[in-house]
Motif scaffolding. Sequence first.
Motif, PDB file in Angstrom:
ATOM      1  N   LEU A 383      66.782  26.107   8.823  1.00  0.00           N
ATOM      2  CA  LEU A 383      66.273  26.960   9.896  1.00  0.00           C
ATOM      3  C   LEU A 383      66.948  26.611  11.220  1.00  0.00           C
ATOM      4  CD1 LEU A 383      64.389  29.089  11.046  1.00  0.00           C
ATOM      5  CD2 LEU A 383      62.579  27.369  11.139  1.00  0.00           C
ATOM      6  N   GLY A 412      67.718  33.121   4.271  1.00  0.00           N
ATOM      7  CA  GLY A 412      66.994  32.227   5.167  1.00  0.00           C
ATOM      8  C   GLY A 412      66.717  30.849   4.645  1.00  0.00           C
ATOM      9  N   GLY A 522      59.831  31.586   4.292  1.00  0.00           N
ATOM     10  CA  GLY A 522      60.228  32.965   4.526  1.00  0.00           C
ATOM     11  C   GLY A 522      59.455  33.971   3.705  1.00  0.00           C
ATOM     12  N   ALA A 526      59.821  36.118   8.558  1.00  0.00           N
ATOM     13  CA  ALA A 526      61.223  36.283   8.189  1.00  0.00           C
ATOM     14  C   ALA A 526      62.061  35.121   8.706  1.00  0.00           C
ATOM     15  CB  ALA A 526      61.770  37.591   8.736  1.00  0.00           C
ATOM     16  N   GLN A 527      62.983  34.649   7.862  1.00  0.00           N
ATOM     17  CA  GLN A 527      63.966  33.649   8.281  1.00  0.00           C
ATOM     18  C   GLN A 527      65.383  34.211   8.244  1.00  0.00           C
ATOM     19  OE1 GLN A 527      62.952  30.235   5.684  1.00  0.00           O
ATOM     20  NE2 GLN A 527      62.323  29.242   7.574  1.00  0.00           N
ATOM     21  N   ASN A 528      65.523  35.433   7.755  1.00  0.00           N
ATOM     22  CA  ASN A 528      66.837  36.088   7.683  1.00  0.00           C
ATOM     23  C   ASN A 528      66.877  37.217   8.717  1.00  0.00           C
ATOM     24  OD1 ASN A 528      64.861  37.488   6.337  1.00  0.00           O
ATOM     25  ND2 ASN A 528      66.000  37.743   4.432  1.00  0.00           N
ATOM     26  N   THR A 539      61.559  39.420   2.374  1.00  0.00           N
ATOM     27  CA  THR A 539      60.784  38.191   2.282  1.00  0.00           C
ATOM     28  C   THR A 539      60.889  37.652   0.862  1.00  0.00           C
ATOM     29  OG1 THR A 539      58.841  39.576   1.875  1.00  0.00           O
ATOM     30  CG2 THR A 539      59.172  38.781   4.113  1.00  0.00           C
ATOM     31  N   GLN A 592      66.156  35.577  -0.891  1.00  0.00           N
ATOM     32  CA  GLN A 592      66.353  36.375   0.315  1.00  0.00           C
ATOM     33  C   GLN A 592      67.780  36.913   0.474  1.00  0.00           C
ATOM     34  OE1 GLN A 592      64.850  34.349   3.854  1.00  0.00           O
ATOM     35  NE2 GLN A 592      63.419  33.215   2.565  1.00  0.00           N
TER      36      GLN A 592
END
Length: 773
Positions: A383, A412, A522, A526-528, A539, A592
Amino acid sequence: MTSAIPGSEVFSSRPVDPDALSRSLPPSLPIHTVTQEQIDDLDPLTYEVVRHRLWSVTDEMGEALKRMSGSPIVTDANDFDFAISDEVGQEVQVGLYNTMLVGAVDLAIYWTLQNRATNPGIEEGDMFLCNDPWVGGGLHQSDVIVYQPIFHDGKLFAWTSAICHEPDLGGSGLGSFDPSAKDVFSESLPTPPVKVVRGHELQRDIADLWVRRSRVPMLVGLDLRAKIGANTVGRNRMLAVIEQYGADTVKAVMKRMMTDAESRLRYKLSSLPDGTWKATGYQDQSSVGDRDVHKITVAMTKTADHLTFDFTGTDQQTGVINCTYAGMRGGVMLALLPILAGDIPWSAGGLMRCFDLVSEEGTINNASFPAAVSRGPIGPAWLTGNLIAECLSQMLDRSVDLGKSVQAACCGTWDTAVIAGLDERAEQPVPFLNIMMEPMAGGYGAQPTADGMDTGGLFCIPMGRIPDTEMTEFLYPLLTLWRREEPDSGGPGRHRGGVSASLAVTPYGTSLPMGLVLASAGKAVAQNNGLAGGYPGNTGLEILARGTDINEQFAAGRIPSTLDEVAGGQEFGPCYAESYVAPGEVLYMHWQGGGGYGDPLRRDPAAVVVDLREGKVTEEGASAVYGVVVDAGAVDESATAERRREMFAQRRNRSTTHGDAPTMDLTLARRLDDNLAEITVADVRVVACAHCGRLLGDEKNDGTLELARYEGPSSEAGPQVTSDASEYVDTPIVFRQLCCPGCWTAIYSGIVPADHPDHSLEMSRLLPAVAER
């Protein structure tokens, strides 16, 4: 927060001043170095020849490890790396494998020189082993480094290192992942540097002690010997180069390589505007039973030819989602190498001189001992890298020359699933353990000029691969029902994020349940993330199908291709869990894709039709997110125009807006990103919409852009949102969209906690106080 144990600072490593470190070494450890005059006197031809020879040494080390290791983590996933370092540990040449490890290798050498030079000493024929992430070398205990000093004429000349992720090194959880760990003592034991080779001979007592901790000692023992063998190759090749060109020449080349990398990066930074860019991201859940989100935040300041990454404000360490300083530094390198140094040789010792890190100890990406850190590389360190990439991309997006390196967030995280049990296919049943490597096939983030690569891999492992399905079924009692790309998983945008894939497996060849450990992020937040109004990718999702009729389907000659075709109940996998998969049950994983770039309503409808034809989006996604209506395989232009008008009107009707503002002449506008432009009016710099010209803010206002704002359920981001955030966390999670109040183009789109700071509104990231040179 877990407080640090007194005395644990002894095992803490940080960057050092190379000259000061050299002066601190005992007389019993003389080092080889060269003068600045010798470096300056290198002729260009010799420099290039020797530089490429050193590069080839790391390549040969990589091939040696892959040929000797029996672990799919190495042979398939390429989750390993190498380095040649100078006499004090600065990394001269690194491999193109797991680039996050670059941020940790030198730390282990620094620590060894500071703490092992006198007792037990550093001598010809030694190799050290370490898996202590507070010391360095790796990012968590499963990253194990073997490194050696290379001597010439009795002086310490250089170091080589080989490091890879091990499948299991003990601890209470399978694969050394314990999703319930309260501290490091539930995980694999951190081992500070210890001599595993003396006088070129493997120390059997240390080797036996090492493999004894593992559930798969044969693989761990083989990897240990493979890393020793790779270092042996490195030493032999290095000594051959020294023999051919001379020690002073080779050392001068090594020093020049770092200086050149540093100067080229500084030159690139000098061409960019000074300023500060911010990004904030989250880990959803920290351990089994947790239902909170946990924040990492960074402010990246570029001044002249130097970067400072300030993580002040990051949440305190908790659960298993922590990494050490080495992990934070590795996350920075994850982003910096491909985005800023993609055209610069990766002489990391020089590149790392161009930035500083500011961080509070005891936070989730700078954790104090004895925090649990098994999730470190694929949680907080990853992250951290995504947030650095977001800041770098915002800085570069205004540059005509460097904008090609802008990229929305890639996959992500790495969704981790570890399974272990008893393989009964042979006459004599044997235990097995497998880390599912398929999530290596993540989607890449979109760019201003191109879609992201579909199932292109992981940003931190440029040469990563996924395992061959047939080999997985040969090695483990598993049957793969499907492994395929999934439509709508790439983040929508003017350029689409790369799609991800899914996997479904069932036990096959065992009568007993398999243990299962899940560790991911995620699924709620959201991490992307996308850029310039682009939406985040999908997700993550794991499902356990229980009580199925899959054996009956096999008996009837059918293999199901969707979960809907499997009878029984479906159990959502939380981010962190210890569970099982029994015969007749199915484990489904959908990891993801990458984030999108630009407003999806400005994507070329013809490109959406191609996506539809190639299975990258569904008809629902084409209509609901891109506003494209397809008829008989072609764009219905009038219906598409009407659909997009309706969607822009929907944005207008649902948003809170500011008052009227004038429309600016864009003739002399300067691009800031896909949607924003800078204009100078009567010596005042203003920001306007690049599409309709509406004035959005100026450098004399209150410091924020005047954008229309909307917040709604995360599901409104599109079909890529595969589950309800409330399944995982109690924190309110929203789909937030900020639009131009003139033409309703999306300037920012994200799935975030309701209290997420609006960095996209800050004028300072667009019109820095210091003018561009």
